[in-house]
Design a protein around this motif. Structure first.
Motif, PDB file in Angstrom:
ATOM      1  N   ARG A  21     -10.672  56.812  38.651  1.00 50.84           N
ATOM      2  CA  ARG A  21     -10.746  57.785  37.568  1.00 50.84           C
ATOM      3  C   ARG A  21     -11.477  57.146  36.397  1.00 50.84           C
ATOM      4  O   ARG A  21     -11.266  55.975  36.095  1.00 50.84           O
ATOM      5  CB  ARG A  21      -9.345  58.218  37.085  1.00 50.84           C
ATOM      6  N   VAL A  22     -12.320  57.938  35.737  1.00 48.47           N
ATOM      7  CA  VAL A  22     -12.970  57.483  34.514  1.00 48.47           C
ATOM      8  C   VAL A  22     -12.071  57.862  33.340  1.00 48.47           C
ATOM      9  O   VAL A  22     -11.682  59.016  33.187  1.00 48.47           O
ATOM     10  CB  VAL A  22     -14.366  58.121  34.348  1.00 48.47           C
ATOM     11  N   THR A  23     -11.699  56.873  32.534  1.00 51.43           N
ATOM     12  CA  THR A  23     -10.817  57.087  31.391  1.00 51.43           C
ATOM     13  C   THR A  23     -11.476  56.530  30.133  1.00 51.43           C
ATOM     14  O   THR A  23     -12.595  56.017  30.177  1.00 51.43           O
ATOM     15  CB  THR A  23      -9.461  56.393  31.606  1.00 51.43           C
ATOM     16  N   ASP A  24     -10.768  56.625  29.019  1.00 55.39           N
ATOM     17  CA  ASP A  24     -11.289  56.060  27.770  1.00 55.39           C
ATOM     18  C   ASP A  24     -11.527  54.564  27.873  1.00 55.39           C
ATOM     19  O   ASP A  24     -12.380  54.005  27.186  1.00 55.39           O
ATOM     20  CB  ASP A  24     -10.304  56.320  26.618  1.00 55.39           C
ATOM     21  N   ARG A  25     -10.745  53.902  28.747  1.00 58.91           N
ATOM     22  CA  ARG A  25     -10.858  52.449  28.862  1.00 58.91           C
ATOM     23  C   ARG A  25     -11.936  52.005  29.826  1.00 58.91           C
ATOM     24  O   ARG A  25     -12.379  50.862  29.776  1.00 58.91           O
ATOM     25  CB  ARG A  25      -9.506  51.851  29.281  1.00 58.91           C
ATOM     26  N   GLY A  26     -12.313  52.868  30.758  1.00 70.19           N
ATOM     27  CA  GLY A  26     -13.321  52.497  31.736  1.00 70.19           C
ATOM     28  C   GLY A  26     -13.103  53.215  33.051  1.00 70.19           C
ATOM     29  O   GLY A  26     -12.866  54.421  33.079  1.00 70.19           O
ATOM     30  N   VAL A  27     -13.164  52.464  34.152  1.00 73.39           N
ATOM     31  CA  VAL A  27     -12.946  53.014  35.496  1.00 73.39           C
ATOM     32  C   VAL A  27     -11.672  52.393  36.052  1.00 73.39           C
ATOM     33  O   VAL A  27     -11.532  51.171  36.059  1.00 73.39           O
ATOM     34  CB  VAL A  27     -14.141  52.732  36.428  1.00 73.39           C
ATOM     35  N   GLU A  28     -10.746  53.232  36.503  1.00 75.63           N
ATOM     36  CA  GLU A  28      -9.440  52.736  36.911  1.00 75.63           C
ATOM     37  C   GLU A  28      -9.049  53.263  38.290  1.00 75.63           C
ATOM     38  O   GLU A  28      -9.509  54.319  38.723  1.00 75.63           O
ATOM     39  CB  GLU A  28      -8.359  53.165  35.907  1.00 75.63           C
ATOM     40  N   PHE A  29      -8.188  52.511  38.952  1.00 74.85           N
ATOM     41  CA  PHE A  29      -7.511  53.025  40.143  1.00 74.85           C
ATOM     42  C   PHE A  29      -6.142  52.363  40.235  1.00 74.85           C
ATOM     43  O   PHE A  29      -5.870  51.352  39.569  1.00 74.85           O
ATOM     44  CB  PHE A  29      -8.326  52.811  41.432  1.00 74.85           C
ATOM     45  N   ILE A  30      -5.271  52.950  41.020  1.00 73.34           N
ATOM     46  CA  ILE A  30      -3.911  52.433  41.187  1.00 73.34           C
ATOM     47  C   ILE A  30      -3.675  52.104  42.649  1.00 73.34           C
ATOM     48  O   ILE A  30      -4.033  52.879  43.541  1.00 73.34           O
ATOM     49  CB  ILE A  30      -2.862  53.446  40.693  1.00 73.34           C
ATOM     50  N   ALA A  31      -3.089  50.936  42.878  1.00 76.76           N
ATOM     51  CA  ALA A  31      -2.706  50.529  44.231  1.00 76.76           C
ATOM     52  C   ALA A  31      -1.231  50.837  44.445  1.00 76.76           C
ATOM     53  O   ALA A  31      -0.399  50.547  43.584  1.00 76.76           O
ATOM     54  CB  ALA A  31      -2.953  49.035  44.421  1.00 76.76           C
ATOM     55  N   VAL A  32      -0.926  51.464  45.579  1.00 77.57           N
ATOM     56  CA  VAL A  32       0.464  51.741  45.947  1.00 77.57           C
ATOM     57  C   VAL A  32       0.946  50.564  46.790  1.00 77.57           C
ATOM     58  O   VAL A  32       0.682  50.492  47.985  1.00 77.57           O
ATOM     59  CB  VAL A  32       0.592  53.067  46.717  1.00 77.57           C
ATOM     60  N   CYS A  33       1.617  49.629  46.141  1.00 82.88           N
ATOM     61  CA  CYS A  33       2.073  48.427  46.839  1.00 82.88           C
ATOM     62  C   CYS A  33       3.094  48.786  47.913  1.00 82.88           C
ATOM     63  O   CYS A  33       2.982  48.361  49.066  1.00 82.88           O
ATOM     64  CB  CYS A  33       2.668  47.429  45.848  1.00 82.88           C
ATOM     65  N   THR A  34       4.121  49.532  47.515  1.00 86.74           N
ATOM     66  CA  THR A  34       5.121  50.035  48.461  1.00 86.74           C
ATOM     67  C   THR A  34       5.578  51.414  48.011  1.00 86.74           C
ATOM     68  O   THR A  34       5.453  51.768  46.832  1.00 86.74           O
ATOM     69  CB  THR A  34       6.370  49.117  48.541  1.00 86.74           C
ATOM     70  N   SER A  35       6.095  52.179  48.937  1.00 82.60           N
ATOM     71  CA  SER A  35       6.713  53.465  48.602  1.00 82.60           C
ATOM     72  C   SER A  35       7.826  53.725  49.611  1.00 82.60           C
ATOM     73  O   SER A  35       7.689  53.400  50.793  1.00 82.60           O
ATOM     74  CB  SER A  35       5.697  54.607  48.643  1.00 82.60           C
ATOM     75  N   ARG A  36       8.935  54.258  49.118  1.00 83.78           N
ATOM     76  CA  ARG A  36      10.043  54.561  50.028  1.00 83.78           C
ATOM     77  C   ARG A  36      10.878  55.692  49.447  1.00 83.78           C
ATOM     78  O   ARG A  36      10.939  55.886  48.226  1.00 83.78           O
ATOM     79  CB  ARG A  36      10.914  53.332  50.251  1.00 83.78           C
TER      80      ARG A  36
END
Length: 299
Positions: A240-255
């Motif tokens: 995603r392009v945001t005010d801070r730059g280009v970002e993404f989120i890693a889903v380390c784990t989900s349960r």
């Protein structure tokens, strides 16, 4: 919630701001752009003195507070923040669109102001939880809530998340945004797991890796919620392009979790208290957290 009081909204268009990682607090990056936006907000509030120093101090304290808020999974939801933003706009006889435009023209930006609101809404919850009787819902409260649901304990998803930010200076946004997008996509393509993200980031310029910790589904930030929910464990969201730059989120784990803590989180997300808490307790709590905080200044 405490009353937010911006005295004047300026329509002066702020110059482009350089953007780099200036301070890292418990793994969370504060960019020079964040500092500049906070300076602009302080100017709107007619603060005096060394505004840059005040801005840095406010942002450090807010980062410390939100680190604890995330640990306790007590963040105000995006919907609650938006409702508060709408109320503030209405109090200034503006629509939310007009308020966003005004904040953008003043050099603050709606997103920065909304994150400021989120801290004001979320922090009192953890203060109240810390200094009340245990801060947890009683067994009777949980049972009562479950009876309202027909005896069923709600289930939610618990995530461990990591955020990667490819910082883009505002002054160079047009020139390098495309390049930063490609770099972010390349890093996504090399993603293995959350333990190796920082190693990959070491050779890249102005890349911040933030461990967001455990977050229950109801507390996911609104702008990321849909992307995170569609992302499999061990994978990353789209950029995603945001005010801070280009970002993404890693889903380390989900349960999936359906224990008492999950039930409490769901119930609290539906009727979270906005009581401000006592100032003395807030200061005591913040002092304890600050003594343990990891704060790094990048000169």
């Amino acid at each position: 919630m405490m009353m937010l009081a911006i005295v004047t909204i300026s329509t002066h268009v702020a110059p482009a701001m350089a953007n780099r990682v200036a301070i890292v607090v418990n793994g969370s990056a504060i960019t020079s752009g964040d500092v500049n936006r906070r300076v602009k907000l302080l100017q709107l509030q007619r603060e005096r003195g060394n505004l840059k120093k005040k801005a840095q101090e406010q942002l450090i304290e807010e980062a410390i507070k939100m680190s604890e808020v995330r640990r306790l999974r007590a963040s105000a939801s995006d919907a609650q923040v938006n409702q508060s933003f709408a109320r503030f706009a209405s109090a200034n006889k503006l629509s939310t669109k007009q308020m966003s435009q005004m904040l953008s023209q003043a050099g603050v930006g709606a997103n920065h102001f909304k994150e400021f609101i989120r801290v004001q809404m979320s922090w009192p919850r953890v203060v109240n939880a810390r200094f009340s009787s245990g801060g947890r819902m009683s067994t009777e409260d949980l049972v009562s809530k479950m009876l309202e649901r027909g005896g069923e304990k709600p289930t939610t998803t618990e995530y461990i998340l990591q955020q990667v930010i490819f910082v883009v200076p505002q002054s160079k946004r047009k020139a390098i945004l495309g390049k930063r997008k490609r770099e972010a996509e390349a890093m996504r393509g090399r993603f293995v797991d959350c333990n190796s993200t920082r190693q990959f980031a070491k050779g890249l310029k102005d890349v911040s890796v933030r461990d967001l910790g455990r977050i229950m589904q109801p507390a996911l930030p609104g702008e990321w919620k849909a992307l995170v929910e569609k992302t499999q464990e061990g994978k990353t969201t789209k950029t995603r392009v945001t005010d801070r730059g280009v970002e993404f989120i890693a889903v380390c784990t989900s349960r999936q979790v359906s224990d008492d803590l999950a039930a409490e989180m769901v119930f609290r997300s539906e009727q979270a208290s906005e009581d401000p808490g006592q100032n003395q307790n807030s200061q005591k709590y913040l002092k304890e957290l600050r003594e343990r905080a990891r704060i790094q200044y990048n000169n």
